[in-house]
Design a protein around this motif. Structure first.
Motif, PDB file in Angstrom:
ATOM      1  N   ALA A  57       0.829  -1.029  -0.003  1.00  0.00           N
ATOM      2  CA  ALA A  57      -0.012   0.026  -0.092  1.00  0.00           C
ATOM      3  C   ALA A  57       0.888   1.201  -0.032  1.00  0.00           C
ATOM      4  O   ALA A  57       0.465   2.391  -0.796  1.00  0.00           O
ATOM      5  N   SER A  60       1.634   1.355  -3.979  1.00  0.00           N
ATOM      6  CA  SER A  60       0.433   1.485  -4.603  1.00  0.00           C
ATOM      7  C   SER A  60      -0.754   2.573  -4.182  1.00  0.00           C
ATOM      8  O   SER A  60      -1.643   2.851  -4.935  1.00  0.00           O
ATOM      9  N   ASP A  62      -3.241   1.671  -2.601  1.00  0.00           N
ATOM     10  CA  ASP A  62      -4.528   1.042  -2.272  1.00  0.00           C
ATOM     11  C   ASP A  62      -4.276   0.373  -0.970  1.00  0.00           C
ATOM     12  O   ASP A  62      -3.694  -0.654  -0.775  1.00  0.00           O
ATOM     13  N   SER A  64      -7.060  -1.397   0.673  1.00  0.00           N
ATOM     14  CA  SER A  64      -7.945  -2.273   1.026  1.00  0.00           C
ATOM     15  C   SER A  64      -7.572  -3.527   1.648  1.00  0.00           C
ATOM     16  O   SER A  64      -8.031  -4.038   2.273  1.00  0.00           O
TER      17      SER A  64
END
Length: 113
Positions: A57, A60, A62, A64
């Motif tokens: 993360a 990126s 992201d 989640s």
């Protein structure tokens, strides 16, 4: 304690072998049947996956998978607490006790500095 944590803790308690949990029908019952080493191993695996998700993360953006893996760590930690007859509320109480304490001061008082 949050309603969600209380509900999950109750389900975990119901999956204990002494509460009638069936290792052939329940993942949590199977963990209890295998013993604390299996639970500890699972926490280690999930913690490693959380670390890797956080590293991913970082690049990126992201997050989640960070949430997903953290939920796995929390869940398996709750299984471990139940194994030892402890509750999530006891952990929340400990966090409340620490609130407002300097982590550095607390660590120094333990001699871990």
């Amino acid at each position: 304690m949050s309603v969600t944590l209380a509900r999950i803790a109750a389900v975990i308690e119901s999956r204990k072998l002494e509460s009638g949990g069936d290792p052939d029908k329940s993942y949590v019952s199977r963990l209890f049947a295998k013993g604390d080493d299996a639970i500890l191993k699972k926490i280690g695996e999930e913690a490693t996956e959380l670390v890797m998700a956080a590293k991913d993360a970082r690049y990126s953006g992201d997050t989640s998978d960070v949430i997903y893996e953290c939920a796995d760590v929390w869940f398996h930690s709750m299984v471990l607490l139940a194994k030892f007859g402890l509750s999530p509320q006891q952990v929340l109480d400990e966090l409340a006790r620490r609130e407002g304490l300097s982590g550095l001061d607390e660590k120094a008082a333990r001699g871990d500095a």
